[in-house]
Design an enzyme around this catalytic site. Structure first.
Site, mmCIF file in Angstrom:
data_model
loop_
_atom_site.group_PDB
_atom_site.id
_atom_site.type_symbol
_atom_site.label_atom_id
_atom_site.label_comp_id
_atom_site.label_asym_id
_atom_site.label_seq_id
_atom_site.Cartn_x
_atom_site.Cartn_y
_atom_site.Cartn_z
ATOM 1 N N CYS A 2 39.631 45.209 50.349
ATOM 2 C CA CYS A 2 39.509 46.444 51.047
ATOM 3 C C CYS A 2 40.612 47.438 50.986
ATOM 4 C CB CYS A 2 39.412 46.042 52.545
ATOM 5 S SG CYS A 2 38.367 44.798 52.924
ATOM 6 N N ARG A 27 39.218 48.952 45.512
ATOM 7 C CA ARG A 27 39.341 48.037 46.337
ATOM 8 C C ARG A 27 38.359 47.132 47.143
ATOM 9 N NH1 ARG A 27 44.582 47.592 46.847
ATOM 10 N NH2 ARG A 27 44.574 45.984 48.168
ATOM 11 N N TRP A 75 35.301 45.279 51.206
ATOM 12 C CA TRP A 75 34.964 44.094 50.420
ATOM 13 C C TRP A 75 34.733 42.968 51.126
ATOM 14 C CZ3 TRP A 75 36.712 39.389 48.138
ATOM 15 C CH2 TRP A 75 35.918 39.170 46.730
ATOM 16 N N ASN A 101 42.597 44.678 56.152
ATOM 17 C CA ASN A 101 42.640 44.285 54.802
ATOM 18 C C ASN A 101 43.051 42.865 54.742
ATOM 19 O OD1 ASN A 101 42.608 43.643 52.131
ATOM 20 N ND2 ASN A 101 44.247 45.071 51.619
ATOM 21 N N GLY A 102 42.477 41.743 54.532
ATOM 22 C CA GLY A 102 42.768 40.295 54.391
ATOM 23 C C GLY A 102 41.691 39.564 55.162
ATOM 24 N N GLU A 489 39.303 38.306 25.842
ATOM 25 C CA GLU A 489 39.528 39.731 26.672
ATOM 26 C C GLU A 489 38.290 40.446 26.241
ATOM 27 O OE1 GLU A 489 40.825 40.730 29.208
ATOM 28 O OE2 GLU A 489 40.831 42.925 29.103
ATOM 29 N N LYS A 493 35.772 41.782 29.018
ATOM 30 C CA LYS A 493 35.176 43.148 29.349
ATOM 31 C C LYS A 493 33.771 43.460 29.193
ATOM 32 C CE LYS A 493 37.893 44.381 30.568
ATOM 33 N NZ LYS A 493 39.151 44.257 31.103
ATOM 34 N N GLU A 496 31.812 42.141 32.428
ATOM 35 C CA GLU A 496 32.111 42.621 33.481
ATOM 36 C C GLU A 496 31.741 44.244 33.805
ATOM 37 O OE1 GLU A 496 36.629 43.458 33.284
ATOM 38 O OE2 GLU A 496 36.741 43.367 35.196
ATOM 39 N N HIS A 512 31.272 22.815 17.072
ATOM 40 C CA HIS A 512 31.252 21.678 17.944
ATOM 41 C C HIS A 512 30.244 21.789 19.177
ATOM 42 C CE1 HIS A 512 34.377 19.708 15.725
ATOM 43 N NE2 HIS A 512 35.210 20.717 15.774
ATOM 44 N N LYS A 611 38.791 45.553 42.425
ATOM 45 C CA LYS A 611 39.899 45.998 41.548
ATOM 46 C C LYS A 611 41.350 44.974 41.859
ATOM 47 C CE LYS A 611 42.576 48.116 38.191
ATOM 48 N NZ LYS A 611 42.235 47.895 36.957
#
Ligand code: AGP
Length: 616
Positions: A2, A27, A75, A101-102, A489, A493, A496, A512, A611
């Protein structure tokens, strides 16, 4: 998670809150709301959906008089993203509003107790309990003359968990009270106005002088500034910090998306990260903020590296260079795993925690756990004054500048260089490299910004490839050693922001099991920058080709052999193999970006993500 904003001053609060929330939307962005003090009473507007919807419902002159207000972009953690669950939340009488926020971990028993005492709840959130607890302190158990800060202090004593809480009360209209426990909180000091936010970019168009509020602290903001004290009542003398980023740096600068802008900022970010740190010819890097002693470095038995997501992938590159150059064993571990492992961390270890934001809950928890076991803690982070930076013994800032896109690019690449500098520093101090070897590495590192720029000039080739492959459902990334770290990475990317399924594999592992998924036309990106395993990777490429897979190689300019094996080759300039990840990731970032763009996705704010992940 948030984003939170607060304003008290002489200007209309609403546009300032909305502008700040726009910069904090990374956020969280499933709902948003504001509360503005208007002619002695609090007006709340909130809605599910993105900020554009909030802007719509707040347009018109109604809220514009108010010069004090708070705002929130959410969020969801407790309760669906609905209008009712959007912040701010009010007490029963509508005189107190709260944003948060939390997570309040004990909100359920608190809610039950409050309901039993007659409070009416309007949301499913954990946050709402705070508004009712403050209401009791102000209006029920105590006299209304209790200062808001005292009521907040008493109220939060009942709560457990993580929070940045911001409170506004219509009966005490000259102030906003904010408390912090774990979740970030910054206060900007302007002329006749004071502004609060979760993160620095939201403040930069108003001021560069900020107070970083620490865990267990409470700030009382008025138009003339802020006083800070600890929740136990002790006073705190806080010096403002001057931020050198300007507001322009936090804007898109003409690019259609923050992510593309940030990818193109990488040469400059690399240069700034190395600036002033690699100037001793043949000598150790000069790492400001790193102060471990020569004895500590000589006695070092092991490095732990801990982080999440992209930062963890940077850590995998870090492992390679520390082991190769400094000859110290390294164990990278995901932060969410490390803290619950019986890891053998002791005082002769250095734990390197990597985090762009410096606020990721898992990384902070792992770092704290490691520290409890006696390790020395080094932080690699982008955010000055972040929680991680304040808790670490050594801090190496990556100087990437504000990173707004949820998908990290420039922070990753600067983390690689920071880790290379740290590895070289350990190597020189332990006598594991000679001055000529050090000078050779430093010279190659200094050439990286220019070479990164060359890769960016080849963007159109990557964009054409993206247009060709954007309708595929699955892709694979393979490589060995450092190429495998970059493959991980590159794959993250792509997932995402494009929402395609992709998977990264150590090239030798393909046979394998996963090779069963390679059918005609399936794209397989093969990274081939590591000379000592080059032929082995070529064999793995052949395994892919034999099943009809479409091989796209990422290779050096000097590599003429690769065209015989790969259908498409994305080129990077020649460099030392140990430094290749810095260049090899760039075409993969661009590929992910252009695929996502072809598919019409929300690139800067991909679905389900945020983020800065400040919950476990
Ligand atoms: C990167 O593209 C992701 N958004 C994510 O994996 C991120 O790297 C991770 O959440 C860690 O964040 P931090 O660097 O701020 O700690």
């Amino acid at each position: 998670m948030c984003g939170i904003m607060g304003y008290v001053g002489h200007r209309s609060a609403l546009p300032i809150l909305l502008d700040g929330l726009r910069r904090l939307e990374y956020r969280g962005y499933d709902s948003a709301g504001v509360a503005v003090l208007n002619d002695g009473h609090i007006e709340v507007r909130k809605t599910a959906g993105k900020l554009a919807q909030l802007t719509e419902i707040t347009s018109g002159p109604g809220l514009l008089h108010g010069t004090v207000g708070i705002g929130h972009t959410r969020w969801a953690t407790h309760g669906l993203p609905t209008d009712a669950n959007a912040h701010p939340h009010s007490d029963c009488g509508g005189r107190v509003v709260v944003i948060h926020n939390g997570i309040i971990e004990n909100f359920l028993p608190l809610k039950e107790e409050l309901q039993a005492r007659g409070h009416t709840f309007r949301s499913d959130t954990d946050t709402e309990v705070i508004a009712h607890l403050i209401e009791e302190e102000l209006y029920e158990a105590r006299s209304p003359s209790v200062p808001l800060e005292e009521a907040v202090r008493r109220a939060v004593q009942h709560t457990r968990g993580a929070y940045a809480i911001v409170v506004l009360c219509s009966d005490q209209p000259d102030r906003i009270v904010a408390v912090r426990q774990i979740s970030p909180l910054i206060i900007g000091l302007g002329k006749g106005e004071t502004i609060l936010a979760s993160d620095i970019p939201a403040l930069l168009s108003h001021t560069r002088d900020v107070l970083v509020i620490e865990d267990g602290e409470m700030a009382v903001m008025t138009a003339s500034g802020a006083t800070v004290e600890r929740l136990d009542g002790a006073t705190v003398a806080k010096q403002p910090l001057r931020i050198t980023w300007d507001a322009e740096m936090a804007e898109k600068g003409g690019y259609p998306h923050f992510m593309l802008k940030e990818i193109h900022e990488q040469p400059r970010a690399l240069q700034e990260t190395m600036m002033g740190r690699l100037d001793a010819p043949g000598g150790a890097p000069e790492l400001d903020g790193v102060s471990y002693s020569p004895e500590f470095v000589r006695g070092l038995r092991k490095l732990w590296i801990t982080a999440c997501g992209t930062a963890y992938h940077a850590g995998l590159v870090g492992r390679w260079v520390v082991e190769h150059w400094a000859k110290v064993p390294v164990e990278p571990e995901l932060a969410s795993e490390l803290r619950y492992r019986d890891a053998l961390i002791d005082p002769q270890t250095l734990t390197v925690a990597i985090s762009q934001s410096g606020e990721t809950a898992d990384t902070l928890a792992a770092a704290r756990e490691a520290r409890k076991r006696g390790t020395r803690l080094a932080a690699i982070t982008n955010v000055v004054g972040s929680t991680l930076s304040r808790e670490a013994d050594d801090v190496l800032y990556v100087r990437a500048g504000p990173e707004i896109a949820v998908a990290s690019s420039k922070a990753y690449i600067t983390m690689l260089v920071a880790l290379q500098m740290l590895a070289l520093d350990l190597a020189v101090r332990r006598g594991a490299v000679t001055p000529p070897q050090t000078a050779h590495i430093i010279q190659a590192m200094k050439a990286l910004p220019g070479k990164a720029q060359e890769v960016l000039l080849r963007e159109s080739e990557v964009a054409s490839l993206a247009a060709r492959l954007a309708d595929r459902e699955h892709m694979f990334f393979i490589g060995r050693g450092l190429d495998y770290a970059v493959a991980q990475e590159g794959s993250l990317k792509l997932k995402e922001i494009s929402y395609l399924h992709s998977e990264a594999l150590a090239a030798g592992e393909l046979k394998h099991g996963t090779l069963a998924l390679v059918t005609p036309g399936v794209p397989v990106f093969a990274l081939v920058t590591q000379r000592h395993v080059y032929e082995k990777t070529l064999s793995n490429i052949q395994e892919v080709k034999a099943r009809g897979g479409l091989v796209i190689a990422v290779a050096y300019d000097r590599d003429t052999e690769i065209t015989k094996h790969a259908e498409v080759v994305l080129r990077i300039p020649d460099t030392l193999d140990d430094l290749a990840p810095v260049l090899a990731i760039i075409p993969l970032q661009l590929f992910a970006y252009h695929v996502a763009r072809e598919r019409g996705n929300d690139i800067d704010q991909p679905r389900n993500l945020a983020k800065s992940v400040t919950v476990e």
